[in-house]
Design an enzyme around this catalytic site. Structure first.
Site, PDB file in Angstrom:
ATOM      1  N   THR A  63      -1.307  34.798 -12.258  1.00 31.57           N
ATOM      2  CA  THR A  63      -0.137  34.151 -12.853  1.00 31.57           C
ATOM      3  C   THR A  63       0.904  35.152 -13.335  1.00 31.57           C
ATOM      4  OG1 THR A  63       0.491  32.345 -14.343  1.00 31.57           O
ATOM      5  CG2 THR A  63      -0.992  34.037 -15.232  1.00 31.57           C
TER       6      THR A  63
ATOM      7  N   ASP B  30      15.899  27.971 -20.565  1.00 32.03           N
ATOM      8  CA  ASP B  30      14.466  27.966 -20.854  1.00 32.03           C
ATOM      9  C   ASP B  30      13.892  26.560 -20.830  1.00 32.03           C
ATOM     10  OD1 ASP B  30      12.353  29.918 -21.487  1.00 32.03           O
ATOM     11  OD2 ASP B  30      12.073  28.706 -23.280  1.00 32.03           O
TER      12      ASP B  30
END
Length: 513
Positions: free
Chosen positions: A503, A377
């Site tokens: 997005t 991440d």
């Protein structure tokens, strides 16, 4: 001969979850095996993964927002309106999954967007629900019109889009027009924030403008474009430390920026993404957006580019704040390669394309360096901050892991997809496949796909009991599109695009077609 999905996944080893990465050690054999040698068979494997996750969601979670893929429960983090269903619509359409499409259309008819007991995020609701419905409408009234015969169900997508926007639009009723993000739609109240974020403010304009264009009513476009106007003309000047690169927070009262902290990371990211995408959507109306993106892109190449000491061939983007650089990045940031590739292709700028490919290669390294071959991440490459237990990893990989979580994020696969579509180089198609295979091996459960806690540990560490709706909307869509045949909704080179992706990877028809 086409192999059925179930047989294909057995051949791949994707159904064996008993080992850390059941076939990755034999990746070359698997990827070259005759049973998965064609792009059609790989596309079918992605469709099987979608169906697997969809079946689990329908059995254990529908009509709630998310599946809990370990406990086989459900969550309602997106106001209980069925986020996974709405987010899955455009992918199901593109895959030709008629049963799922009709189920989702029936569900959308039943949603009352005026009712929820939880705080509503203007940003998340816009990119998932509003965009999901608008994209479904554009696809089902366009290239996928033959998939659904009930025209009322399709028309309802636009009706419900307007209903949702009407529920949300009070957010823009502020002194400046910069909206609140945290909303109480029952009381018409808000979270009493004094600022809004760059991405949260700047990632509304595509969806709200598309709604206006479909309805022939400028109200929704005007609301979002007024908020965006402060981002296009940043004040005070000190909050734009480099041309086109602006701060992270905007005053709701005045529309002025309150800082000059610059990055392409989460919180800032999709503001830059939408600048060039608005130009793709309508190059006549949104030339200024393009100009601002070009400034930001050129400044990024000059001021934010960074190469880790152990592996100077890798390219990452740093962050900047008041003269200081932060040498860290995020999975969220890895959309950046795709943004440069899209901009370079549309504008005929080879330098942007080349830089986008550098960013793509850097993000690919975060995948191929871990034990699971799934990227973390967040990571860093500051030689002064290398954790003592990661020194050997840092020297080999060129970065150290700050957070080893993988929460089913799509951005790396997204940029691989753009790289393949714009260059035609099959290596990027292979990278999408590698990532998809690794995610299947690491995250798959009996009912869906789970986030994992440590991509650099066997089995991904432990499984986190959540399946984000963007697994359907983004990860599986980009993985499928990379191996699917060309179609009107695919990204095209140059000015040939007839759809642009929001997005959340929901394709919407561009205005000039």
């Amino acid at each position: 001969m086409r192999v059925t999905s179930s047989l294909l996944l057995v051949a791949l080893g994707l159904v064996d979850l008993t080992t850390a990465h059941p076939f990755w050690q034999d990746a070359e054999t698997v990827l070259s095996a005759s049973s998965v040698s064609t792009n059609q068979q790989k596309a079918d494997a992605v469709k099987e993964a979608f169906q697997h996750a969809w079946n689990g969601y329908m059995k254990y979670a529908f009509p709630h927002d998310e599946l809990r893929p370990v406990s086989n429960g459900y969550g309602d983090s997106r106001n209980g309106w069925g986020a996974s269903a709405v987010d899955a619509l455009s992918t199901a359409i593109i895959m030709g999954n008629q049963d799922a499409v009709n189920t989702i259309l029936d569900h959308i008819k039943s949603i009352d967007y005026s009712k929820t007991s939880d705080q509503v995020s203007l940003f998340e609701t816009t990119i998932r629900y509003l965009a999901g419905m608008l994209s479904g409408y554009d696809l089902l009234t366009g290239p996928a019109a033959n998939l659904v015969t009930d025209s009322d169900s399709v028309d309802n997508l636009l009706t419900q889009s307007k209903n949702l926007a009407d529920v949300l639009k009070f957010a823009f009723d502020t002194p400046s027009g910069v909206p609140y993000n945290g909303l109480n739609i029952t009381s018409q109240g808000n979270d009493e924030a004094t600022t809004n974020g760059l991405a949260v403010t700047g990632t509304l304009v595509l969806e709200w403008t598309r709604l206006s264009d479909l309805l022939g009513d400028d109200e929704y476009a005007n609301l979002s474009q007024k908020a965006e106007s402060y981002l296009l003309n940043p004040q005070p000047a000190t909050t734009e430390p480099f041309p086109g690169l602006v701060g992270s927070h905007i005053s709701i009262e005045t529309g002025e920026f309150t800082d000059g902290s610059v990055s392409w990371n989460g919180g800032d990211d999709s503001f830059y993404e939408y600048l060039i995408k608005m130009y793709v959507y309508d190059p006549t109306r949104f030339k200024t957006y393009k100009d601002r993106w070009v400034l930001a892109a050129e400044s990024t190449m000059k001021h934010l580019v960074s190469h880790p000491q152990p592996r100077p061939e890798l390219t990452f983007l740093s962050s900047y704040n008041n003269g200081n650089y932060d040498l860290s990045s995020q999975h969220l940031t890895c959309f950046d390669g795709g943004s440069f590739l899209l901009g370079g292709s549309v504008l005929g700028r080879q330098d942007f394309i080349d830089f986008g490919l550098e960013l793509v290669h850097g993000c690919e390294a975060t995948y191929n360096s871990t034990l699971t071959h799934v990227g973390p991440d967040s990571w860093g490459w500051d030689p002064k901050r290398v954790p003592s237990n990661q020194k050997a990893f840092y020297e080999k990989a060129g970065f150290y892991i700050n957070s080893g979580y993988y929460v089913l994020r799509p951005e790396v696969i997204e940029s691989f997809y753009y790289a393949y579509r714009i260059t035609g180089n099959s290596v990027y198609r292979d990278w999408v496949w590698n990532a998809f295979v690794a995610i299947n091996a690491t995250c798959r459960t009996d009912s869906g796909f789970a986030a994992v806690t440590n991509v650099n540990a066997a089995n991904g560490g432990s499984k986190d009991d959540n399946q984000e709706s963007f697994l359907f909307a983004e990860v599986l869509k980009y993985s499928y599109l990379t191996h699917a045949e060309d179609a009107e909704w695919q990204i095209q080179e140059g000015d040939k695009n007839t759809f642009v992706f929001n997005t959340e990877a929901h394709p919407m028809r561009v205005k000039h077609t």
